[in-house]
Write a protein that holds these residues in place. Sequence first.
Motif, short mmCIF file in Angstrom:
data_model
loop_
_atom_site.label_atom_id
_atom_site.label_comp_id
_atom_site.label_asym_id
_atom_site.label_seq_id
_atom_site.Cartn_x
_atom_site.Cartn_y
_atom_site.Cartn_z
N ASN A 153 0.81 -1.22 0.00
CA ASN A 153 0.00 0.00 0.00
C ASN A 153 0.84 1.27 0.00
OD1 ASN A 153 -2.28 -1.47 -0.05
ND2 ASN A 153 -2.75 -1.27 2.13
N ALA A 154 2.07 1.17 0.52
CA ALA A 154 2.91 2.36 0.59
C ALA A 154 3.72 2.50 -0.70
CB ALA A 154 3.84 2.28 1.78
N HIS A 155 4.23 3.69 -0.95
CA HIS A 155 5.08 3.91 -2.13
C HIS A 155 6.23 4.81 -1.68
CE1 HIS A 155 3.45 8.01 -2.41
NE2 HIS A 155 2.31 7.45 -2.08
N TRP A 156 7.29 4.88 -2.49
CA TRP A 156 8.46 5.58 -1.95
C TRP A 156 8.31 7.09 -1.95
CZ3 TRP A 156 10.81 8.98 -5.04
CH2 TRP A 156 10.90 8.74 -6.41
N GLY A 157 7.16 7.60 -2.42
CA GLY A 157 6.87 9.02 -2.24
C GLY A 157 6.88 9.40 -0.76
N VAL A 158 6.68 8.39 0.10
CA VAL A 158 6.75 8.61 1.55
C VAL A 158 8.07 9.30 1.91
CG1 VAL A 158 6.96 7.43 3.76
CG2 VAL A 158 5.27 6.65 2.09
N TRP A 159 9.15 8.87 1.23
CA TRP A 159 10.45 9.45 1.58
C TRP A 159 10.50 10.93 1.24
CZ3 TRP A 159 11.51 6.19 4.83
CH2 TRP A 159 11.53 4.81 4.58
N LEU A 160 9.72 11.35 0.23
CA LEU A 160 9.67 12.78 -0.09
C LEU A 160 9.15 13.57 1.10
CD1 LEU A 160 8.27 13.06 -3.72
CD2 LEU A 160 10.53 13.71 -2.91
N ALA A 161 8.07 13.06 1.70
CA ALA A 161 7.52 13.74 2.87
C ALA A 161 8.53 13.72 4.01
CB ALA A 161 6.21 13.08 3.29
N VAL A 162 9.18 12.56 4.17
CA VAL A 162 10.17 12.45 5.25
C VAL A 162 11.30 13.46 5.05
CG1 VAL A 162 11.90 10.93 6.29
CG2 VAL A 162 9.63 10.05 5.74
N ALA A 163 11.69 13.66 3.80
CA ALA A 163 12.76 14.61 3.53
C ALA A 163 12.28 16.06 3.66
CB ALA A 163 13.30 14.38 2.12
N ALA A 164 11.02 16.29 3.32
CA ALA A 164 10.52 17.67 3.33
C ALA A 164 10.44 18.24 4.74
CB ALA A 164 9.14 17.72 2.66
N ILE A 165 10.21 17.35 5.73
CA ILE A 165 10.03 17.84 7.10
C ILE A 165 11.27 18.59 7.60
CG2 ILE A 165 9.62 17.14 9.48
CD1 ILE A 165 8.06 14.69 8.12
N PRO A 166 12.47 17.96 7.60
CA PRO A 166 13.64 18.72 8.07
C PRO A 166 14.00 19.88 7.14
CG PRO A 166 14.31 16.57 7.23
CD PRO A 166 12.82 16.56 7.29
N LEU A 167 13.71 19.72 5.85
CA LEU A 167 14.05 20.81 4.94
C LEU A 167 13.27 22.08 5.27
CD1 LEU A 167 14.40 19.18 1.41
CD2 LEU A 167 16.14 20.38 2.75
N VAL A 168 11.96 21.93 5.50
CA VAL A 168 11.15 23.10 5.83
C VAL A 168 11.57 23.66 7.18
CG1 VAL A 168 8.81 23.89 6.36
CG2 VAL A 168 9.21 22.39 4.40
N TRP A 169 11.86 22.77 8.12
CA TRP A 169 12.30 23.24 9.44
C TRP A 169 13.59 24.05 9.29
CZ3 TRP A 169 16.75 22.58 12.30
CH2 TRP A 169 16.69 23.04 13.62
N PHE A 170 14.51 23.51 8.51
CA PHE A 170 15.79 24.20 8.29
C PHE A 170 15.55 25.57 7.64
CE2 PHE A 170 19.78 25.05 6.12
CZ PHE A 170 20.69 24.75 7.12
N LEU A 171 14.71 25.58 6.64
CA LEU A 171 14.40 26.85 5.97
C LEU A 171 13.88 27.88 6.96
CD1 LEU A 171 13.73 28.54 3.33
CD2 LEU A 171 11.45 27.57 3.50
N LEU A 172 12.95 27.46 7.83
CA LEU A 172 12.31 28.42 8.72
C LEU A 172 13.25 28.93 9.81
CD1 LEU A 172 8.72 26.99 9.19
CD2 LEU A 172 9.33 29.24 8.31
N TYR A 173 14.04 28.02 10.38
CA TYR A 173 14.76 28.40 11.60
C TYR A 173 16.26 28.57 11.42
CZ TYR A 173 10.38 27.43 13.81
OH TYR A 173 9.06 27.47 14.16
N ARG A 174 16.80 28.14 10.30
CA ARG A 174 18.24 28.23 10.15
C ARG A 174 18.68 29.12 9.01
NH1 ARG A 174 18.54 27.74 14.29
NH2 ARG A 174 19.17 26.09 15.71
#
Lengths: 430, 359, 399
Positions: free
Chosen positions: C223-244
Amino acid sequence: MVHQHFMLVPVLSVAENVVLGAETMARGPFLDRREANKRIAKLASQFGFALDPEAKVGTLSVGQQQRVEILKALYRDARILVLDEPTAVLTPQETDEIFALLRKLADDGRSIIFISHKLYEVLAVADRITVIRRGRVIGERKPGQTTEAELAELMVGRAVELTVDRGESHTGAALLQVDGLRVADDRRHEVVPGATFQIRAGEILGVAGVAGNGQDELVEALIGLRRPTAGKVTLDGRDVTGASPRVMNEAGVGYVPGDRHRFGLILGFPVYDNLILTSYYRAPFARGMLREDAAVLDSARKQVSRFDIRVPSPTVATSTLSGGNQQKVVVAREFDRPLKLLILDQPTRGLDVGSIEFIHRQIIAKRDAGTAVLLVSAELDEVMEVSDRIAVMYRGRIVAEMDGRTADKSKVGLLMATGGDSNPAEEAKA
Amino acid sequence: MSGIPGALDAIPILGIVFQLIGYVLDNLQYVSSTTVAVAVPITLAALCGVMCERSGVVNIGLEGIMLTAAFVGWFVAAEAATSMGAGTPSPYFGITAPLLIGVAAAIVAGMLVSLLHAWLSISLRIDQIISGTIINIGAAGITGYMYSLISGQSLVGAGQFQAFQPPAGVVNIPVVGWLINAVLNQGPVGLVTIVIVIILQVMLFRSRWGLRTRASGEHPRAAETVGIDVVWLRYRNVVASGALAALGGVWLSMEQTGNFNAGMTQGRGFIGLAAMIVGRWTPLGAFGAALLFASVTGLSQSLTISQPTGDLGNLINGVPGEFWEALPYIITIVVLAGLIGRSIAPAADGQPYERESAS
Amino acid sequence: MSGSGQTATSRSSPRVWIRALLWTLAESIVAILVAVVLGGIGIFLFSGLLPNHSAFDLGLPVAAYGALWSGAVTYPRGVGSTLAYSTPLILAGLGVGLGFKAGLFNIGGRGQFLMGTIGALAVVTLFGNSLPGFATIAIALVVAAIFGGFAGFIPGALKATSGAHEVVTTIMLNYVFVFVTYWAISGPLRLPRSPQAVTVDVGTRGAALGTTSFFGVDIFGPNAHWGVWLAVAAIPLVWFLLYRTTLGFEIRAAGANSDAARYAGMKTRQLVVLTMSLAGALCGLAGGTTLLGVVHQIAPGYDTTIGFDAITVALLGRSNPIGIALAGLLLGGMRAGSQSMQISPGVPGELVDALQAIILLFLVINMLRRLRLRRHAEGPTEASAEPYGLGAVATEAAQ
């Protein structure tokens, strides 16, 4: 009750403001406008002034608005009037007119409580003076039997120096040169129809004027927030007309906005972030696109101690600070580097005496370091106290310039209110 | 849509415009009465917005209020018809007892949802946009859930209100006949809406309630200092205005159609908000703006029913049908973006009011 | 996670920080529990409306929630489908949260998601035959982000140039993009020589996202697909963008007080356009991954509830990327579970929408109570002066 800040609705008419809450009704749910207008006109003429009941309050001068406030009380046939700082935004002439009106009301048998921190006003208008400190009555005096100094001592609890020693100014070359600057407001009305002045290094130019005479737009044009329609601004020989706030900041211009909550600070941010609000993008606070938090905190700690900002730590939210400490954050940010020009818009509004004194000293220290200072304030007292030179602004024009040490307060007040009838050039020589 | 520029080159534009004007004149009766009808729910939503925002409360939950009312009205009417019989429609408007019960239930439901918004935004001082969004999400979810539940049941609706048919003599009056027809050829909700527009316009600017409402929306503290209970006034306005948006929902599920569909409001609440802004927060202005937005739908509906001939017909055939459906939304955006600078909201709009503890 | 408001105190004392975190978690859990209870009462009250169920059936809520739970957490199928549902929720939630941080209320997730779908689909339709699968996928996802970004750019640019409020324009644009999608599916992107109006199946072009296999082991099932990793990668990226980054500082500053940001020399109008475009790109990416990873082929009528869902996720996650990840998982699990709930006891899946609204409602009420308590301790603060401005709660949510 007449409040310090007008409790008037600008988009409603005089009559609507006056009757609000005590409406004169016609049939059913409808208002009787004619009857209300008649009563308002009658009341106004009884106390010797005229007001158009149909005029929108927002189009009236502050002096007239103050009368609308008093009319509201009279319309309800108030026997006791409480006036909280009613003269804060008025010119000395308008103040005199309001005092005359208050006198008439008192003679008419009404009681008036007049709250003010301006001692000479209290002395001028009151029959009896009560001094309150921290919610306690400290003393009662009669105007004839007391002095400003005594009242001031009662107010703050110790003998205070009423003026900051501004010292001698040692002026150098002209750093800011403004030539024929024209500025329009948001509705594209020209509110500064050609301002020309200069400020030298090591000089404080105070701009006196009643609020709303183009000062805001002038300052915004100088700082790059508003594009002037014509004219030229030169900073230390460089043409900076219409330059952006960022460019002006980098050119060595410091700026303390009038409303620190709206324009000067981000209250939800920690103190250290507010201290780098204008310099966050450059070294040492950033490397490329990346923040350097260690440098930010380090610099914040130093500024907190140097500018005596009373906080447990620079990491607390700025909203938790007192007004004086908040303004010190702005001052620390804008003052703590070599500056060519410092623009101050009402830098001490609403602050306690201690903070005012501190900020005035910082301004003078900056001047002594060779910065050209532009101080804009509707508080005539502040302008009189610290300026080396005073310019009076009236309807967007600089109508007079004079020496700050010898200027006569009533004359400045008259110029603020009327713009002066005499030739501005002669006025400048005086 | 790539064919349009090419087609435009080939056809003289002026000719098309004249043909369009000619077409509208030929179909004036249909286009105008459809326009007024389509404008009804938008107007009601906008009036709800005017009442709220003039007193200082932003209400983007209009959509949710309408949807809730549309469902409740339809559902209650259908249940009433099932239990007490559908009854015979009256000769005017096709009114039946179940329909009236449905309307009453819809209004109560709309006012209750408004009460929730009032409580969240006035008493709890939650951000009013968030409060409205919660209402929109909740209304879509709960009505969708209920509708899914019911859809297994084959519940028969209670029918719908009928439009008033103005006598032919009036409709055929030269020059103004079409206009009278457009206004009168409406169902009960439509006719009531036009009356409400006029009443609200007069009340807002001539009555004590209107003065106090405007003062509360502009400068609540000033209103409070002269003894007006701003909180109570805002509550009354928001809750009462819920009845207006509810009527909009009633129009959807009981006047335009006799059915409910999930998400049937289709953004009309938001178009109503846009109409309110374009109409500068006045009832008449909002009505005018709603008519403007609705005229696009009126025209496009007419174009699909009776196809024009000639160059105009060719042009319209070349345009995908989806374009006409999207056009009202596009027009709304364009008008909003073009006018907003000159349209000034009440000064305290959206600001929670907090009584000062001192003074 | 530092940088503003209450989290700022975090650095001075870890104890305060942990307490704040626990409070936040507790609030969310209370809101969720209340929603579950109220939803259960709703199921119970209306159980008579379902075929084959008696009125006021006490067993039905239990059965429904049981199906919801097992549909969300059984390994690997439940977990896999939870992750698949969570992926677009997290991506779009990050988009909406980014908007909140900048003081923008992006309700345009639906339109941006659909535009992203159309963008990805167009790439597969046009180049799917001539390019290798991985290249098609890469280009399709980039184009999905660009299309979604454009859909966000429009309301951003309208706000920056004319002041038209994004709440109204994004909603209007949602409907416009829905019709654009209908048109594209039934017109240019329709599969030629097909009896029904459907688009190409991305699987037939080798552009479907594969499963999340790891050294040959299929971790989360089919049921899962590797697009999941895109979301996993986006989380720290957005955090980094906002706070660093300095850009993140500008975005947060403009969101907290745009006047002060402008006075400090930041280009707030450009920031509005940029943030809306970024938010749109994230929502577009959500659309792209959903097409390539889950639905593969679409037909007229294709639509999404992602717009409102993403708002729920962003509010529930307090606009914080890590919070958004948790909230996305929660909602994704609810969506995944609602499928089994709909099949087995037959309770309609729209229940999840209703639960969402109740969670939000109680969350906001809780948050506000805490805010009020803090305010009283600190004295009054200024309210925002802009009509439609995001006041206390949104700012709170953004911190």
